[in-house]
Write an enzyme that holds these catalytic residues in place. Sequence first.
Site, short mmCIF file in Angstrom:
data_model
loop_
_atom_site.label_atom_id
_atom_site.label_comp_id
_atom_site.label_asym_id
_atom_site.label_seq_id
_atom_site.Cartn_x
_atom_site.Cartn_y
_atom_site.Cartn_z
N GLY A 551 5.10 2.53 2.05
CA GLY A 551 5.81 1.56 1.67
C GLY A 551 5.40 1.32 0.17
O GLY A 551 5.29 2.14 -0.69
N GLU A 552 5.84 0.07 -0.24
CA GLU A 552 5.59 -0.55 -1.56
C GLU A 552 6.69 0.18 -2.68
O GLU A 552 6.67 -0.25 -3.84
CB GLU A 552 3.99 -0.26 -2.12
CG GLU A 552 3.15 -0.45 -1.20
CD GLU A 552 1.69 -0.39 -1.94
OE1 GLU A 552 1.59 0.29 -3.01
OE2 GLU A 552 0.53 -0.78 -1.19
N GLY A 553 7.29 1.26 -2.33
CA GLY A 553 8.19 2.11 -3.43
C GLY A 553 7.39 3.37 -3.78
O GLY A 553 7.71 4.09 -4.67
#
Length: 585
Positions: A551-553
């Site tokens: 996740g997080e980008g």
Amino acid sequence: MPDDHRYPDEQREAVYRVIAERRDVRQGFLPDPVPADVLGRVLTAAHKAPSVGLSQPWDFLVLTDRSRREQIAALARRHRDEYAAGLPGARARAFDRLKIESILDTPVNIVVTCDRTRGGRHTLGRHVQPQTAEFSSVLAVANLWLAARAEGLGVGWVSFFDERELAAQLGLPAHLEVIAYLCLGYVTGFAPEPELATAGWARRRPVSWAVHAEEFGRRGLPGEEPVDPLADVIAAIAPPDAAAMTAALERQDRMTKPRGSLGVLEEVSVRLAGLAGSCPAPLPEPACVAIFAADHGVHAQGVTPWPQEVTAQMVANFLAGGAVVNAFAAQVGAEVTVVDVGVAGSLDPVPGLLPRKIAPGTADFTEGPAMTREQATAALMVGLEIARDLVAAGNRCLVTGDMGIANTTASAALICAFTGADPAEATGRGTGIDAVTYARKVDVVCRGLARHRPVLPVVSEPAADPVDVLAAFGGFEHAALAGFILGAAALRVPVILDGVISGAAALAAAAMAPDVTAACIAGHRSVEPGHAIALSQLGLTPLVDLGLRLGEGTGALLALPLVQSAARALRDVATFDSAGVTEKP
Ligand SMILES: Cc1cc2nc3c(=O)[nH]c(=O)nc-3n(C[C@H](O)[C@H](O)[C@H](O)COP(=O)(O)O)c2cc1C
């Protein structure tokens, strides 16, 4: 008559004209000195500014001595270099082309100061708001700037200074604060638009975004219906431009390479052209990843071993630059913005954090809707406003990111709701959970779906409202991401989607505006099984498949150079005819 005191038309037009044509000028200064009487008029206009309690806290230090100005220019240069060193790749290159001061190019510099102590302790108005002293000096700057324009004098405001350092360099008394450092001189011309807009550094915001009727958020100009930004954004989302796509396809075939040899990247370039409505499309840079962070009530069901505090702790880590997303963003030259859209704990204000908390976490979706409809709508608005603010700030590619312990559970439920998938197939192991926790997670998703059956699109008749579905299961970050994706699509700026959280949000966005997918590029495919289901429903091909599940980008950022390379190839690669290369018969 209300009109009695109005200026005659010509004079009124002159006032509006000087307001419209005032520019911050940094180039094209002439060496001609500014006559004393002209400077006197401009300073007198500045001195007529309104001030808190009529305190007139300003003073004007007029500098012409070159050696003093050289010392000041050296200070500005140092801060310019420090700022440049901290910029992400594309921004740094664009900044390199900008001129930010003309201290030595102008014949005169004026320092506008503020004395907060002037007039004693009972200065009317300043007694509760000390900062109104500084506001007053700024108004003097505004008067000066307008009067200078009317005199044909260019003014440039330089703020690349440490204020105390500059005050010491100028030898100011300690109680004086520097408000503005201005460079004045005659010019070869005034640009019609702000230089930063012409250079593509930032865009103007429409006035209708800035005016609110009665309540903050009810945007609209007087005399016009209040705007509904979400409805406007949905209405603005249109299919890709077929002519630009055809032109891109044809150009790909004429480029000096075997036909189709760039594989999926050819499709990406064609999609970018369709989105931009031009072939080639503008390069998708600078890019900014927005990490939407929020907590989830469903965490109480024991769907993850991670405590909820980790959401806030990771937000702090993003802001300190210590997370994987920061490393990847630095590597690919993207900016990182963190949005608190619903983190359970309170977060300290720091640069880079956008405080947009709707509530400290959602409710448990197995017990009721995770959000109210109003909360879901508010989160959608947060996302779309951040998208347009980031585009107005000059970004040409948006990247989705997320943080929220338990958000793969909410994502699985959303994906099941929007696609009809079986929870056992759409639910994944998130950060990595044991068999017992996994079984519980699937059961939680099943129970949530059973509880919210009436709002599910696959079973409801007529089709359910996507906002209700988001409200039933979603995190604030899902709703904000859906708004972010819609906002990007409405501005026809590409948005690179990260993993399963963004995939779930994109399903919600696509349910609201099916053409939104024209703006979406699937950055990667996550290990979470629900992600592949979401991408398949969206009709998107992931660019990277590296077994990521962070996740997080992070996955989307890895795809950024691929997207940019696809756009650059379409723009820069020679064609067989232009390069004189023989085409394969
Ligand atoms: C408080 C303030 C500080 C500014 N500092 C700088 C600066 O350090 N360097 C610069 O090139 N422009 C600076 N500007 C100019 C802005 O970039 C400019 O006003 C803005 O882009 C709008 O353009 P316009 O003034 O031509 O309408 C500053 C403007 C303001 C109001």
